[in-house]
Design a protein around this motif. Structure first.
Motif, PDB file in Angstrom:
ATOM      1  N   GLY A 297       0.850  -1.270  -0.111  1.00 43.38           N
ATOM      2  CA  GLY A 297      -0.048  -0.055  -0.081  1.00 43.38           C
ATOM      3  C   GLY A 297       0.989   1.156   0.055  1.00 43.38           C
ATOM      4  O   GLY A 297       2.091   1.148   0.232  1.00 43.38           O
ATOM      5  N   SER A 298       0.298   2.483  -0.337  1.00 45.42           N
ATOM      6  CA  SER A 298       0.902   3.684  -0.297  1.00 45.42           C
ATOM      7  C   SER A 298       0.108   4.790   0.499  1.00 45.42           C
ATOM      8  O   SER A 298      -1.269   4.907   0.140  1.00 45.42           O
ATOM      9  N   PRO A 299       0.607   5.092   1.873  1.00 45.35           N
ATOM     10  CA  PRO A 299       1.900   4.814   2.518  1.00 45.35           C
ATOM     11  C   PRO A 299       2.096   3.358   2.943  1.00 45.35           C
ATOM     12  O   PRO A 299       1.040   2.643   2.767  1.00 45.35           O
ATOM     13  N   PRO A 300       3.264   2.833   3.017  1.00 48.62           N
ATOM     14  CA  PRO A 300       3.105   1.372   3.622  1.00 48.62           C
ATOM     15  C   PRO A 300       2.308   1.068   4.561  1.00 48.62           C
ATOM     16  O   PRO A 300       2.238   1.664   5.446  1.00 48.62           O
ATOM     17  N   LEU A 301       2.022  -0.208   4.659  1.00 46.86           N
ATOM     18  CA  LEU A 301       1.112  -0.789   5.561  1.00 46.86           C
ATOM     19  C   LEU A 301      -0.407  -0.415   5.592  1.00 46.86           C
ATOM     20  O   LEU A 301      -1.267  -0.702   6.295  1.00 46.86           O
ATOM     21  N   THR A 302      -0.880   0.203   4.464  1.00 46.76           N
ATOM     22  CA  THR A 302      -2.060   0.902   4.205  1.00 46.76           C
ATOM     23  C   THR A 302      -2.941  -0.110   4.321  1.00 46.76           C
ATOM     24  O   THR A 302      -4.264  -0.441   4.716  1.00 46.76           O
ATOM     25  N   GLU A 303      -2.776  -1.273   3.186  1.00 44.73           N
ATOM     26  CA  GLU A 303      -3.511  -2.507   3.024  1.00 44.73           C
ATOM     27  C   GLU A 303      -3.808  -3.206   4.264  1.00 44.73           C
ATOM     28  O   GLU A 303      -4.895  -3.607   4.711  1.00 44.73           O
ATOM     29  N   LEU A 304      -2.808  -3.471   5.025  1.00 45.71           N
ATOM     30  CA  LEU A 304      -3.097  -4.215   6.571  1.00 45.71           C
ATOM     31  C   LEU A 304      -3.949  -3.381   7.170  1.00 45.71           C
ATOM     32  O   LEU A 304      -4.980  -3.901   7.771  1.00 45.71           O
ATOM     33  N   LEU A 305      -3.903  -1.822   7.540  1.00 50.03           N
ATOM     34  CA  LEU A 305      -4.895  -1.326   7.995  1.00 50.03           C
ATOM     35  C   LEU A 305      -6.235  -1.336   7.370  1.00 50.03           C
ATOM     36  O   LEU A 305      -7.386  -1.548   8.199  1.00 50.03           O
ATOM     37  N   GLU A 306      -6.555  -1.431   6.274  1.00 55.00           N
ATOM     38  CA  GLU A 306      -7.733  -1.591   5.470  1.00 55.00           C
ATOM     39  C   GLU A 306      -8.155  -2.987   5.848  1.00 55.00           C
ATOM     40  O   GLU A 306      -9.315  -2.942   6.218  1.00 55.00           O
ATOM     41  N   ASP A 307      -7.364  -3.992   5.915  1.00 59.61           N
ATOM     42  CA  ASP A 307      -7.880  -5.300   6.318  1.00 59.61           C
ATOM     43  C   ASP A 307      -8.535  -5.386   7.577  1.00 59.61           C
ATOM     44  O   ASP A 307      -9.481  -6.025   7.708  1.00 59.61           O
ATOM     45  N   VAL A 308      -7.735  -4.788   8.556  1.00 62.56           N
ATOM     46  CA  VAL A 308      -8.100  -5.005   9.908  1.00 62.56           C
ATOM     47  C   VAL A 308      -9.538  -4.303  10.077  1.00 62.56           C
ATOM     48  O   VAL A 308     -10.271  -4.832  10.741  1.00 62.56           O
ATOM     49  N   GLN A 309      -9.765  -2.977   9.324  1.00 62.23           N
ATOM     50  CA  GLN A 309     -10.992  -2.381   9.316  1.00 62.23           C
ATOM     51  C   GLN A 309     -12.117  -3.175   8.807  1.00 62.23           C
ATOM     52  O   GLN A 309     -13.159  -3.393   9.264  1.00 62.23           O
TER      53      GLN A 309
END
Length: 583
Positions: A297-309
């Motif tokens: 993701g951009s910035p890094p870890l964006t997709e991780l935060l999106e998946d947790v949510q």
């Protein structure tokens, strides 16, 4: 077991000190939960939920296929994949044949993968259908015993519309070519082979389930042999240990079956991610979010935060670097992370301020633990209760685990509480030894009180509450965000460079974070040869996985050496830290 110092102080009153472990193979976890809640979600990825029944069905078909390819009990089968929905059925399918899974780091280079396949005597390997993974696998299997390469596409795990559109637009990862004779496709296997696993008798205490590669105490890659009982007992120990105070207060309770969503952020080729997240989800009957790359993701870890949510993740086991990346993400306030309730942290020291900041952002509790590849991995942990945990300590031995401090010279003398020495561990989760390395195995075990104790190589002491505190590292390994890079392996690779005469690698902290380092190399060039730091760094990209590559290179006239000619890494590190104002 007899009461120890740690049982008398901050041991949670609701946690049992000893457990009963069923005499079952590890894949019984999948079979039992698939029978109990077949339609409940098991894996979550890209908007698709796959049920426990689907995972079992495919695992049985994969086992059937592997038997047809001559795989039998005791054979080794490798998994060269990121965290994708195919990982659980492949892992359990291998075990259902009586074979041993060998998990491989997806960032491996051709040479690194080839070494592991050769050393373990692997006969089949599962890899991702991709322009990098598949060609690399074909090159790596040359000169090995591998006769079967199973190519796994992400297409069948995507929503149908997305899969069709992605295929039409050429956005689905795909290998440029496939080698005839050894290539088989995951999709064909689960369509053509019936879901009939072979009838194999497993001795849970003796039969191996997994070979995980580690640098151990010397830095030379070695395969840690883990039995079905090792892994099964560790997930049960962790299940017993994690007990949370109910939202309204009251007596702490274990996590409830089927009510949680595990966040699969740590890689499953690693014992930390495999045992505490993927395998644990089957004991708990809970879904797991598949996260192939937590930094995407951009910035890094964006997709991780999106998946947790998106999936409302509740349980996370991560390294401090990931927790720091999440809480310091520039857009973290835009995400609802309130579903997270329990967070284990390991593989590197947990800074107290980081834990407090993450808890403030999520409402979860973060507790530090400790373990090694050789111990499945967890051996010690802080209580998952704010009034009992202790920052700065790795915690206390979990149920059925004994740990002592021994002298660093022989490892035979048990030291008193408060004295500093090497941490040694005994328990049902401790491995049976290193693959085909009896000498190295003997070197890391000591008989204490009639029991076999594993010497961890980590230095520490036991405080007045029975908590273990790591004070130094016996090993020279570099801790790169929780991944271990070993100087000897890096140096051996650098010696292959035509211009390098001598090389030494050390770990340098990233800023003030002493638990997260990067690799720095010091090299002496051969007379008459030239090379620049940038050229050496670029050359290393083709030889080493990303986390092992030197991020900085100093070209020097000479390296500090002892009278015996041994390079003194500690002197290089001390001078580097002093230069950076970190000494």
């Amino acid at each position: 077991m007899e009461d120890q110092l740690w049982h008398k102080s901050r041991w949670p009153s609701t946690v049992k000190k000893t457990l009963d472990y069923p005499d079952e193979p590890l894949y019984a976890l999948l079979d039992k939960i698939a029978a109990k809640t077949p339609d409940a979600p098991s894996t979550l990825w890209s908007g698709v939920a796959r049920s426990f029944a689907q995972v079992k069905d495919e695992a049985d078909r994969i086992a059937n296929f592997l038997v047809s390819r001559g795989i039998k009990k005791g054979d080794r089968v490798a998994i060269f994949l990121p965290n994708l929905p195919a990982y659980p059925p492949i892992f359990f399918g291998i075990l259902k044949t009586g074979a041993i899974a060998v998990t491989c780091n997806p960032s491996y280079t051709e040479g690194e993968l080839n070494f592991q396949l050769k050393d373990a005597g692997v006969k089949a390997v599962f890899c991702m259908d991709d322009k990098r993974f598949t060609p690399l696998t074909y090159k790596a299997v040359k000169g090995t015993d591998v006769e079967t390469v199973v190519v796994t596409s992400v297409k069948s795990f995507l929503p149908k519309a997305k899969a069709v559109l992605g295929g039409l637009l050429g956005k689905i990862p795909k290998s440029p070519s496939y080698e005839e004779g050894i290539t088989f496709f995951y999709d064909n296997i689960v369509q053509e082979f019936p879901p009939e696993a072979p009838d194999v008798k497993i001795d849970a205490k003796k039969d191996l389930a997994l070979i995980l590669y580690t640098g151990g105490t010397t830095g030379t890659p070695k395969g840690a042999m883990l039995t079905h009982r090792n892994l099964y007992s560790n997930v049960m120990q962790i299940d017993e240990w994690i007990q949370l105070e109910p939202p309204g207060g009251g007596t702490p309770e274990k996590l409830k079956r089927g009510e949680d969503i595990y966040v699969g952020a740590l890689p499953w080729y690693h014992s930390y991610g495999l045992t505490l997240t993927m395998v644990a989800s089957y004991l708990m009957g809970s879904a797991v979010i598949c996260i192939p790359d937590p930094r995407a993701g951009s910035p890094p870890l964006t997709e991780l935060l999106e998946d947790v949510q998106k999936y409302k993740g509740t349980v996370m086991h991560c390294v401090p670097a990931l927790y720091a990346g999440m809480v310091n993400h520039p857009n973290v306030a835009k995400y609802d992370l309130s579903s997270i309730k329990a967070c284990g942290s390991g593989a590197a020291p947990l800074p107290p301020e980081l834990a407090k900041n993450f808890e403030a952002a999520t409402g979860a509790i973060v507790f530090e633990g400790y373990g090694l590849t050789e111990t499945s991995p967890m051996t010690h942990a802080n209580p998952s209760l704010t009034n009992l945990r202790k920052f700065g300590a790795i915690g206390v031995p979990i149920p059925d685990t004994m740990s002592v401090i021994v002298d660093m010279e022989t490892g035979n003398k048990v030291l008193a509480h408060g004295e500093t020495g090497e941490i040694a561990v005994n328990g049902p989760q401790v491995f049976s030894g290193y693959w085909n390395k009896p000498k190295e195995t003997a070197e890391v075990f000591r008989k204490i009180g009639g029991k076999d104790y594993f010497l961890t190589g980590d230095i520490g002491h036991i405080d007045d509450d029975g908590f273990f505190v790591i004070s130094d590292r016996k090993k020279d390994m570099v801790n790169v965000g929780g991944l271990k890079a070993y100087p000897r392996e890096i140096e051996d690779t650098l010696y292959e460079h035509p211009a390098i005469a001598m090389a030494a690698a050390i770990g340098v902290p990233k800023g003030d974070d002493t638990g997260n380092e990067f690799v720095k190399a010091f090299v002496v060039l051969k007379p008459g040869m030239t090379a620049t730091p940038d050229e050496i760094i670029a050359w290393a990209k083709e030889k080493l996985a990303a986390y092992k590559r030197p991020k900085e290179v100093d070209i020097v006239d000479q390296l500090p050496v002892s009278t015996a000619g041994k390079v003194l890494r500690r002197e290089l590190r001390a001078k580097e830290l002093e230069k950076r104002g970190l000494s």
